[in-house]
Design a protein around this motif. Sequence first.
Motif, PDB file in Angstrom:
ATOM      1  N   CYS A   1       0.833  -1.212   0.000  1.00 52.76           N
ATOM      2  CA  CYS A   1       0.000   0.000   0.000  1.00 52.76           C
ATOM      3  C   CYS A   1       0.864   1.256   0.000  1.00 52.76           C
ATOM      4  CB  CYS A   1      -0.919  -0.012   1.220  1.00 52.76           C
ATOM      5  SG  CYS A   1      -2.190  -1.295   1.159  1.00 52.76           S
ATOM      6  N   ASP A   2       2.004   1.210   0.670  1.00 51.51           N
ATOM      7  CA  ASP A   2       2.918   2.364   0.643  1.00 51.51           C
ATOM      8  C   ASP A   2       3.303   2.711  -0.793  1.00 51.51           C
ATOM      9  OD1 ASP A   2       2.889   2.582   3.399  1.00 51.51           O
ATOM     10  OD2 ASP A   2       4.752   1.458   3.683  1.00 51.51           O
ATOM     11  N   ARG A   3       3.545   1.686  -1.624  1.00 52.94           N
ATOM     12  CA  ARG A   3       3.930   1.936  -3.022  1.00 52.94           C
ATOM     13  C   ARG A   3       2.802   2.621  -3.776  1.00 52.94           C
ATOM     14  NH1 ARG A   3       7.318   1.008  -0.367  1.00 52.94           N
ATOM     15  NH2 ARG A   3       8.963  -0.584  -0.414  1.00 52.94           N
ATOM     16  N   VAL A   4       1.575   2.243  -3.462  1.00 50.95           N
ATOM     17  CA  VAL A   4       0.432   2.863  -4.131  1.00 50.95           C
ATOM     18  C   VAL A   4       0.298   4.317  -3.698  1.00 50.95           C
ATOM     19  CG1 VAL A   4      -2.065   2.775  -4.463  1.00 50.95           C
ATOM     20  CG2 VAL A   4      -0.758   0.655  -4.269  1.00 50.95           C
ATOM     21  N   LEU A   5       0.380   4.555  -2.389  1.00 53.21           N
ATOM     22  CA  LEU A   5       0.132   5.894  -1.852  1.00 53.21           C
ATOM     23  C   LEU A   5       1.257   6.869  -2.172  1.00 53.21           C
ATOM     24  CD1 LEU A   5      -1.351   4.695   1.541  1.00 53.21           C
ATOM     25  CD2 LEU A   5      -2.589   5.711  -0.384  1.00 53.21           C
ATOM     26  N   GLU A   6       2.433   6.348  -2.513  1.00 51.99           N
ATOM     27  CA  GLU A   6       3.505   7.232  -2.984  1.00 51.99           C
ATOM     28  C   GLU A   6       3.107   7.926  -4.284  1.00 51.99           C
ATOM     29  OE1 GLU A   6       6.832   4.699  -3.382  1.00 51.99           O
ATOM     30  OE2 GLU A   6       7.234   4.532  -1.218  1.00 51.99           O
ATOM     31  N   ARG A   7       2.318   7.234  -5.094  1.00 49.83           N
ATOM     32  CA  ARG A   7       1.906   7.789  -6.383  1.00 49.83           C
ATOM     33  C   ARG A   7       0.525   8.427  -6.313  1.00 49.83           C
ATOM     34  NH1 ARG A   7       3.501   3.774 -11.245  1.00 49.83           N
ATOM     35  NH2 ARG A   7       2.974   5.696 -12.328  1.00 49.83           N
TER      36      ARG A   7
ATOM     37  N   HIS B   1      -5.645   7.242  -2.766  1.00 47.85           N
ATOM     38  CA  HIS B   1      -6.143   5.968  -3.275  1.00 47.85           C
ATOM     39  C   HIS B   1      -6.911   5.274  -2.147  1.00 47.85           C
ATOM     40  CE1 HIS B   1      -6.223   1.927  -5.023  1.00 47.85           C
ATOM     41  NE2 HIS B   1      -5.803   2.462  -6.172  1.00 47.85           N
ATOM     42  N   VAL B   2      -8.236   5.191  -2.307  1.00 46.89           N
ATOM     43  CA  VAL B   2      -9.102   4.735  -1.218  1.00 46.89           C
ATOM     44  C   VAL B   2      -8.804   3.293  -0.815  1.00 46.89           C
ATOM     45  CG1 VAL B   2     -11.496   4.245  -0.581  1.00 46.89           C
ATOM     46  CG2 VAL B   2     -10.931   6.366  -1.768  1.00 46.89           C
ATOM     47  N   LYS B   3      -8.678   2.397  -1.796  1.00 46.67           N
ATOM     48  CA  LYS B   3      -8.451   0.987  -1.470  1.00 46.67           C
ATOM     49  C   LYS B   3      -7.128   0.787  -0.753  1.00 46.67           C
ATOM     50  CE  LYS B   3     -11.305  -1.039  -5.116  1.00 46.67           C
ATOM     51  NZ  LYS B   3     -11.342  -1.912  -6.324  1.00 46.67           N
TER      52      LYS B   3
ATOM     53  N   ASP C   1      -2.815   3.674  16.051  1.00 47.54           N
ATOM     54  CA  ASP C   1      -2.925   5.100  15.712  1.00 47.54           C
ATOM     55  C   ASP C   1      -2.813   5.300  14.205  1.00 47.54           C
ATOM     56  OD1 ASP C   1      -3.229   5.749  18.359  1.00 47.54           O
ATOM     57  OD2 ASP C   1      -1.103   6.254  18.672  1.00 47.54           O
ATOM     58  N   GLY C   2      -1.849   4.633  13.582  1.00 41.99           N
ATOM     59  CA  GLY C   2      -1.705   4.742  12.139  1.00 41.99           C
ATOM     60  C   GLY C   2      -2.900   4.158  11.413  1.00 41.99           C
ATOM     61  N   ALA C   3      -3.451   3.052  11.927  1.00 42.61           N
ATOM     62  CA  ALA C   3      -4.630   2.450  11.313  1.00 42.61           C
ATOM     63  C   ALA C   3      -5.808   3.412  11.357  1.00 42.61           C
ATOM     64  CB  ALA C   3      -4.967   1.149  12.027  1.00 42.61           C
ATOM     65  N   ALA C   4      -6.016   4.036  12.519  1.00 49.30           N
ATOM     66  CA  ALA C   4      -7.126   4.978  12.654  1.00 49.30           C
ATOM     67  C   ALA C   4      -6.948   6.167  11.706  1.00 49.30           C
ATOM     68  CB  ALA C   4      -7.238   5.447  14.101  1.00 49.30           C
ATOM     69  N   ALA C   5      -5.731   6.650  11.566  1.00 53.11           N
ATOM     70  CA  ALA C   5      -5.478   7.779  10.665  1.00 53.11           C
ATOM     71  C   ALA C   5      -5.809   7.414   9.220  1.00 53.11           C
ATOM     72  CB  ALA C   5      -4.016   8.211  10.791  1.00 53.11           C
ATOM     73  N   ASP C   6      -5.402   6.219   8.770  1.00 51.25           N
ATOM     74  CA  ASP C   6      -5.696   5.797   7.394  1.00 51.25           C
ATOM     75  C   ASP C   6      -7.195   5.670   7.169  1.00 51.25           C
ATOM     76  OD1 ASP C   6      -3.085   5.688   6.476  1.00 51.25           O
ATOM     77  OD2 ASP C   6      -2.808   3.575   7.000  1.00 51.25           O
ATOM     78  N   LEU C   7      -7.906   5.086   8.123  1.00 51.30           N
ATOM     79  CA  LEU C   7      -9.342   4.869   7.953  1.00 51.30           C
ATOM     80  C   LEU C   7     -10.107   6.191   7.974  1.00 51.30           C
ATOM     81  CD1 LEU C   7      -9.545   1.698  10.207  1.00 51.30           C
ATOM     82  CD2 LEU C   7      -9.806   1.776   7.720  1.00 51.30           C
ATOM     83  N   ARG C   8      -9.644   7.132   8.755  1.00 46.63           N
ATOM     84  CA  ARG C   8     -10.294   8.451   8.757  1.00 46.63           C
ATOM     85  C   ARG C   8     -10.077   9.162   7.424  1.00 46.63           C
ATOM     86  NH1 ARG C   8      -8.333   8.609  14.416  1.00 46.63           N
ATOM     87  NH2 ARG C   8     -10.193   8.426  15.773  1.00 46.63           N
ATOM     88  N   ARG C   9      -8.925   8.954   6.821  1.00 49.46           N
ATOM     89  CA  ARG C   9      -8.680   9.557   5.501  1.00 49.46           C
ATOM     90  C   ARG C   9      -9.584   8.928   4.449  1.00 49.46           C
ATOM     91  NH1 ARG C   9      -2.414   9.270   4.352  1.00 49.46           N
ATOM     92  NH2 ARG C   9      -3.098  10.254   2.388  1.00 49.46           N
ATOM     93  N   VAL C  10      -9.859   7.645   4.586  1.00 50.16           N
ATOM     94  CA  VAL C  10     -10.807   7.001   3.667  1.00 50.16           C
ATOM     95  C   VAL C  10     -12.169   7.674   3.777  1.00 50.16           C
ATOM     96  CG1 VAL C  10     -12.060   4.873   3.157  1.00 50.16           C
ATOM     97  CG2 VAL C  10      -9.618   4.785   3.675  1.00 50.16           C
ATOM     98  N   LEU C  11     -12.618   7.931   5.009  1.00 46.81           N
ATOM     99  CA  LEU C  11     -13.932   8.531   5.217  1.00 46.81           C
ATOM    100  C   LEU C  11     -13.973   9.991   4.770  1.00 46.81           C
ATOM    101  CD1 LEU C  11     -14.752   6.914   8.666  1.00 46.81           C
ATOM    102  CD2 LEU C  11     -15.733   6.353   6.430  1.00 46.81           C
ATOM    103  N   GLU C  12     -12.818  10.655   4.762  1.00 47.90           N
ATOM    104  CA  GLU C  12     -12.776  12.011   4.220  1.00 47.90           C
ATOM    105  C   GLU C  12     -13.051  11.998   2.719  1.00 47.90           C
ATOM    106  OE1 GLU C  12      -8.995  13.621   5.156  1.00 47.90           O
ATOM    107  OE2 GLU C  12      -9.330  13.669   7.337  1.00 47.90           O
ATOM    108  N   VAL C  13     -12.509  11.001   2.038  1.00 47.69           N
ATOM    109  CA  VAL C  13     -12.708  10.901   0.593  1.00 47.69           C
ATOM    110  C   VAL C  13     -14.075  10.299   0.277  1.00 47.69           C
ATOM    111  CG1 VAL C  13     -11.795   9.929  -1.555  1.00 47.69           C
ATOM    112  CG2 VAL C  13     -10.227  10.639   0.254  1.00 47.69           C
TER     113      VAL C  13
END
Length: 349
Positions: free
Chosen positions: A275-281, A285-287, A303-315
Amino acid sequence: MERMKLSSGILVGEKDIMQQQEVQQGFDHLREDRPMGLNSGALPAETRSAADSDSQIPQTEAPQGFDRVPAGMRGDPLEPYQSTNQIAEPLQSPILWHCPDGSFVKRIMVQGQGLDKPKGGSQCHVLVSGLPPGVGLPEGWTELTMGSGPWRDSPWGEVLEKCLETMCSGEQAELLLPGGAEPPALITLASFTLGKDSWELSVREKEELASEERARGTELFRAGNPEAAARCYGRALRLLLTLPPPGPPDRTILHANLAACQLQLGQPTLAAQSCDRVLERDPRHVKALYRRGVARAAFGELDGAAADLRRVLEVEPGNRAAREELGRVVIRGRQQDAGLARGLRKMFG
């Protein structure tokens, strides 16, 4: 005394010639009395190198199913395997070859000829025997295309393809898996057509092959086989990683798909890296954000998991899966905090 002049220009008498003939006859007599296979000054079989063992071994009966010099060894096209008088000689002492990635060991029973080996697109005329049942590979003589076909989907198929990449035409070898959990399989590469290394492929050829691997991976994932799907996505990525940056957009999709396979296979650390490789570009990217959040939660980085999931909900505010996963992560975080507080009270209370 009459003398004769040899081609080297040295004068030799008849007496000298007769003495030489007597000495030669003595050597001939010794050769006849000696056991077959021993030559003057030859090293014992166990100390001879693999490079010159072929020329020193005695004639023996050829293994079953391997009774002629294969067509590919003469540069001919593939043809039916028929018996002739040209018999490949098995080695007196098999040669062990260890794959650098540790995936298998090859015990060479009959050395092949030439230096060429199968590459991508090579059609191999192969005899396979001794494979475990249900591995999806045919027994007996078969045609296998390197880099193509469902025969590569199983773990044995992947190892077999790696093994074939190391074999020369006419080679016969036992294929052993690490730990000796499975009995060895016997592989005979009779002949093969010439193929291409990845660096010899054009950009278009690489993209087409990667597209085929991606399609096959998606098919396998939907059929409930994430392990085989991951192998397809990995092969596709290896093809595309050799292209100039930034590379085709398929790389992003492949990394995201690979992460989904890795999550199902219980590999959250690898999934997070994909997923890091995807998010670098593509940072939105929601998935990839969702899958990295799930992966981080799996190895305790709440903490990192919660941050990623909140960003999904922002999008995507309506993403139900992300909302439910975030709720589980928050509950786990509270439980973790409560457990830590109890521990501190016991320590300092």
